[in-house]
Design a protein around this motif. Structure first.
Motif, short mmCIF file in Angstrom:
data_model
loop_
_atom_site.label_atom_id
_atom_site.label_comp_id
_atom_site.label_asym_id
_atom_site.label_seq_id
_atom_site.Cartn_x
_atom_site.Cartn_y
_atom_site.Cartn_z
N LEU A 1 0.76 -1.13 -0.04
CA LEU A 1 -0.17 0.01 -0.02
C LEU A 1 1.12 1.33 -0.01
CD1 LEU A 1 -2.53 -1.06 2.45
CD2 LEU A 1 -2.96 -0.71 0.12
N THR A 2 1.21 1.72 -1.14
CA THR A 2 2.08 2.90 -1.29
C THR A 2 1.50 4.22 -1.87
OG1 THR A 2 2.85 2.13 -3.50
CG2 THR A 2 4.00 1.49 -1.78
N MET A 3 0.17 3.69 -2.23
CA MET A 3 -0.54 5.02 -2.81
C MET A 3 -1.79 5.31 -1.93
SD MET A 3 -0.90 3.33 -6.62
CE MET A 3 -1.62 4.79 -7.39
N LYS A 4 -2.45 6.27 -2.25
CA LYS A 4 -3.33 6.72 -1.07
C LYS A 4 -4.80 6.04 -1.51
CE LYS A 4 -6.18 10.96 -0.10
NZ LYS A 4 -6.41 12.47 -0.19
N VAL A 5 -4.94 5.88 -2.68
CA VAL A 5 -5.90 4.78 -3.27
C VAL A 5 -5.51 3.88 -4.29
CG1 VAL A 5 -8.26 4.68 -4.30
CG2 VAL A 5 -7.73 6.72 -2.86
N LEU A 6 -5.85 2.40 -3.84
CA LEU A 6 -5.28 1.53 -4.82
C LEU A 6 -6.54 0.92 -5.44
CD1 LEU A 6 -3.04 -0.57 -5.77
CD2 LEU A 6 -3.43 -1.90 -3.87
N SER A 7 -6.62 0.86 -6.75
CA SER A 7 -7.59 0.41 -7.50
C SER A 7 -6.92 -0.87 -8.41
CB SER A 7 -8.23 1.41 -8.39
OG SER A 7 -8.82 2.04 -7.83
N VAL A 8 -7.66 -1.96 -8.15
CA VAL A 8 -7.07 -2.98 -9.07
C VAL A 8 -8.39 -3.83 -9.50
CG1 VAL A 8 -5.91 -5.38 -8.95
CG2 VAL A 8 -5.19 -3.54 -7.56
N THR A 9 -8.15 -4.50 -10.69
CA THR A 9 -9.42 -5.16 -11.17
C THR A 9 -8.84 -6.59 -11.84
OG1 THR A 9 -10.57 -3.32 -12.14
CG2 THR A 9 -11.09 -5.29 -13.25
N CYS A 10 -9.51 -7.68 -11.38
CA CYS A 10 -9.01 -9.21 -11.85
C CYS A 10 -10.21 -9.56 -12.54
CB CYS A 10 -8.72 -9.88 -10.57
SG CYS A 10 -7.15 -9.42 -9.72
N ASN A 11 -9.99 -10.20 -13.76
CA ASN A 11 -10.81 -10.71 -14.65
C ASN A 11 -10.36 -12.22 -15.08
OD1 ASN A 11 -13.07 -10.25 -16.59
ND2 ASN A 11 -11.38 -10.76 -18.12
N GLY A 12 -11.60 -13.26 -14.94
CA GLY A 12 -11.54 -14.50 -15.35
C GLY A 12 -12.35 -14.68 -16.47
N THR A 13 -11.63 -15.40 -17.54
CA THR A 13 -12.20 -15.56 -18.82
C THR A 13 -12.08 -16.92 -19.34
OG1 THR A 13 -11.66 -13.49 -19.29
CG2 THR A 13 -12.02 -14.90 -21.08
N ASN A 14 -13.11 -17.36 -19.73
CA ASN A 14 -13.01 -18.85 -20.57
C ASN A 14 -13.77 -18.64 -21.81
OD1 ASN A 14 -15.84 -19.20 -19.75
ND2 ASN A 14 -15.51 -20.76 -18.39
N VAL A 15 -14.07 -20.07 -22.58
CA VAL A 15 -14.91 -19.91 -23.80
C VAL A 15 -16.03 -19.38 -23.82
CG1 VAL A 15 -13.39 -21.57 -24.87
CG2 VAL A 15 -15.26 -22.21 -23.83
N HIS A 16 -16.70 -19.71 -22.67
CA HIS A 16 -18.30 -18.91 -22.49
C HIS A 16 -18.30 -17.62 -22.12
CE1 HIS A 16 -19.44 -23.28 -23.13
NE2 HIS A 16 -18.57 -23.49 -22.20
N GLY A 17 -17.41 -16.78 -21.63
CA GLY A 17 -17.54 -15.42 -21.34
C GLY A 17 -16.46 -15.39 -20.16
N SER A 18 -16.58 -14.00 -19.67
CA SER A 18 -15.89 -13.35 -18.69
C SER A 18 -16.70 -12.72 -17.43
CB SER A 18 -14.83 -12.71 -19.20
OG SER A 18 -15.32 -11.53 -19.72
N ASN A 19 -15.65 -12.87 -16.32
CA ASN A 19 -16.42 -12.02 -15.14
C ASN A 19 -15.19 -11.42 -14.57
OD1 ASN A 19 -18.16 -10.92 -13.28
ND2 ASN A 19 -19.02 -13.05 -12.81
N ALA A 20 -15.45 -10.14 -13.82
CA ALA A 20 -14.40 -9.28 -13.41
C ALA A 20 -14.57 -8.89 -12.00
CB ALA A 20 -13.90 -8.12 -14.41
N HIS A 21 -13.76 -8.43 -11.27
CA HIS A 21 -14.07 -7.83 -9.99
C HIS A 21 -13.16 -6.75 -9.64
CE1 HIS A 21 -15.44 -7.44 -5.67
NE2 HIS A 21 -14.08 -7.52 -5.54
N SER A 22 -13.47 -5.68 -9.12
CA SER A 22 -12.57 -4.43 -9.02
C SER A 22 -12.52 -4.13 -7.49
CB SER A 22 -13.22 -3.32 -9.56
OG SER A 22 -13.30 -3.35 -11.05
N PHE A 23 -11.32 -3.80 -6.81
CA PHE A 23 -10.98 -3.58 -5.64
C PHE A 23 -10.50 -2.09 -5.63
CE2 PHE A 23 -9.38 -8.09 -6.49
CZ PHE A 23 -10.15 -8.78 -5.26
N THR A 24 -11.00 -1.50 -4.63
CA THR A 24 -10.73 -0.11 -4.08
C THR A 24 -10.18 -0.12 -2.60
OG1 THR A 24 -12.17 0.75 -5.83
CG2 THR A 24 -11.32 2.21 -4.17
N VAL A 25 -9.00 0.17 -2.51
CA VAL A 25 -8.37 0.17 -1.04
C VAL A 25 -7.75 1.62 -0.79
CG1 VAL A 25 -6.75 -0.92 0.45
CG2 VAL A 25 -7.68 -1.99 -1.53
#
Length: 627
Positions: free
Chosen positions: A500-524
């Motif tokens: 945690l070196t930044m005031k606000v940390l934003s990260v998005t992780c994405n899962g993908t397969n042949v049928h589609g994808s889904n993502a989740h965003s973190f804001t710390v």
């Protein structure tokens, strides 16, 4: 003349009368008599000592002159002892020279009694002018025989015989006088005659050994019945010993081999419940003991014919039976002692269970969200079957032949086992395993956790469910750590650890397969977790948002408790339970003053929470007006 006599140490038998012989000497003016008494019969045990008392009675005072002991040799007397006054003599060259003694009471003692001592002994007493008298004793000798021996016949005896057969011979040696033998069957004495007849008799024999002792034997002839097959025969020898003591000795017990014809036949099959691949054991039992011939057979289906099977003596086995081996099996017995053949049979059923059939046959690939999916499992068998579906070999998911999934989810993926059994037949079971695959786009569930290790860090973890397995990427330079579930291949776990070196940390992780994808965003937010935005945090300042919330809750609870405490103290004060002046001051010099201190906080004063709590708890701070 006779009178009662008191026996000495010798054993006495027979009548208590004592033989008295009186001699009256005709002396002018004096009538004097001498009477002598001895036991009529004395019984002795061979090789043991025996004593014969001699008691004289003299009618007038007289000085004893002599006493003599004789043994009778047919009609002659042989003296063995003589005493005259103080001198005594044991006669030489007699059977008793070294074996007799006579005491002061004239009692004769014989050591080591022999069979030849069974004779008459005579005691004679002379008393001078009074005359003399004498009496006789019969000495009887006894010896116990040896233990009886029994010798059974070596041949079997058939109940079909018409006359008694020799059962056994009983013999007992060296008894005196000759003992008596009695036969027993199962502790019941046999009243056997000594003459031949058509049921039972004995042949006795008595032999006198050179020693003079007797050996006796008895042979039993008996016509047995079938019920005698388990009987025990033995003999008993009975004899008499001194003191009229009757004794007995028993031989060992023996069984007699008895043959009897067949009356019934029993046909047995093991195991009692048969299934395919078992080994069928057949046994034929005859209740007879004579020689018989066993034959195994099978009744041919639809035909009144018998197929002869090869057996060994009275047993037979068939290895690896199948359903075609079902039918009627039996055995027959030929007994040479009776003209008829004996039969016994059973109907044999070989249980079976066919391979499992699945509807539909598969493959079992479904899409997440499919509805009312069904797979049926069954197998044909010789009896009613039972079906159970399990998952992962242990969890029962269905107790019917149908596996039903109302709404298909990723958690329905896995291996399912269909187990079909016949409950009434042990170990007869079939099993078939299917694999259900559920496909669909990823589903994501994420968590974040902060910690301090050489500075503040955050752990961002996501669980992706989907098939094929999801490929996970995050919008930071550092690649996440990917772990695949060891059992469920549709689950992927992504773990990303960032400082945690930044005031606000934003990260998005994405899962993908042949049928589609889904993502989740973190804001710390760094400052919400108690971490300064500039400089380097000290090791003990790192707090997460969750830990800051816990502190706030604790402070609120403390304030509420303090308010309740104040209300209680005020209530007690109003009721006069607390003796305080209106000024609110107390003498705190008393030992109990600390227990009644009330903290007063004005509205325009700003008192830290920690101060208020310490004052309420410890009661050690003074009010501003008391300082």
């Amino acid at each position: 003349m006779s009178s009662a006599a008191t026996p000495g140490p010798a054993s006495v038998s027979g009548s208590l009368c004592l033989t008295l012989i009186t001699l009256i000497l005709p002396i002018p003016g004096i009538s004097a008599t001498v009477q002598v008494s001895t036991p009529p019969v004395v019984e002795a045990e061979l090789e043991k000592p025996i004593s014969i008392p001699c008691v004289p009675e003299i009618s007038t005072p007289s000085r004893m002159r002599y006493i003599q002991w004789f043994v009778m040799e047919k009609n002659n007397r042989q003296r063995i002892y003589f005493q005259d006054g103080k001198s005594s003599t044991i006669d030489n060259d007699t059977d008793y020279t070294d074996r007799i003694t006579v005491d002061k009471n004239y009692t004769l003692t014989i050591d080591h009694v022999k069979l030849g001592d069974e004779r008459t002994f005579l005691c004679q007493v002379g008393a001078g002018p009074a005359g003399s008298g004498e009496a006789t004793t019969e000495l009887k000798v006894y010896d116990a025989p040896e233990m009886p021996e029994i010798f059974r016949t070596d041949t079997s005896i058939s109940v079909m015989k018409k006359s008694p057969a020799e059962i056994a011979t009983c013999r007992s040696r060296n008894g005196y006088p000759a003992p008596i033998i009695t036969w027993y069957k199962d502790r019941t004495p046999l009243q056997a005659a000594s003459k031949a007849n058509d049921k039972m008799y004995i042949v006795p024999q008595t032999t006198q050994e050179p020693s003079g002792l007797y050996t006796i034997s008895s042979t039993l002839y008996y016509l047995p019945e079938k019920k005698d097959k388990d009987s025990k025969f033995y003999c008993e020898v009975s004899y008499r010993m001194p003191q009229r003591e009757d004794k007995m000795k028993e031989s060992d017990r023996i069984s007699v081999s008895i043959t009897y014809p067949t009356e019934n036949v029993e046909f047995l099959i093991q195991p009692s419940v048969l299934k395919e691949t078992d080994t069928m054991m057949m046994e034929c039992k005859s209740d007879g003991s004579s020689s018989v011939v066993y034959t195994f057979y099978r009744v041919l289906d639809g035909m009144n014919e018998e197929e002869v099977l090869d057996g060994t003596d009275n047993t037979m086995e068939i290895n690896g039976v199948n359903r075609m081996d079902s039918g009627v099996y039996g055995c027959k017995v030929l007994d040479f002692d009776v003209p008829d053949e004996f039969y016994s049979n059973q109907t044999v059923k070989i249980n079976y269970l066919d391979p499992i059939a699945l509807i539909p046959e598969g493959p079992y690939n479904f899409t997440e969200g499919d509805r009312n999916v069904k797979v049926y499992c069954n197998a044909q068998g010789s009896q009613q079957t039972s079906v159970v579906w399990t998952k992962h070999k242990k969890t029962v998911v269905s107790s019917t032949n149908g596996l039903r999934l109302p709404v298909v989810t990723f958690d329905d993926s896995g291996n399912y086992s269909c187990n079909v059994t016949i409950p009434s037949v042990p170990h007869l079971t079939r099993q078939r395993v299917i694999s259900i695959i559920v496909e669909g786009p990823p589903q994501v569930n994420c968590t974040e956790k902060t910690f301090h290790k050489n500075g503040p860090h955050v752990n961002l973890t996501c669980v992706f469910k989907g098939f094929p397995a999801s490929e996970v990427t995050c919008n930071v330079k550092k690649a996440p750590i990917i772990r695949h579930h060891p059992q469920n291949n549709y689950i992927v776990v992504s773990e990303l650890i960032l400082p945690l070196t930044m005031k606000v940390l934003s990260v998005t992780c994405n899962g993908t397969n042949v049928h589609g994808s889904n993502a989740h965003s973190f804001t710390v937010h760094r400052e919400l977790m108690g971490v300064p935005t500039t400089g380097h945090p000290t090791p003990d300042v790192s707090h997460s948002r969750s830990s800051g919330g816990v502190v706030i809750v604790v402070i609120i609870v403390c304030i509420l408790l303090l308010a309740i405490l104040g209300a209680v103290l005020y209530f007690l004060y109003k009721k006069g339970k607390i003796p305080c002046g209106r000024s609110g001051k107390q003498d705190i010099s008393r030992p109990d003053a600390h227990d009644n201190i009330v903290v007063e906080v004005k509205n325009d004063q700003k008192v830290p929470e920690e101060t208020v709590l310490l004052q309420g708890v410890n009661g050690e701070k003074k009010l501003a007006s008391d300082q």
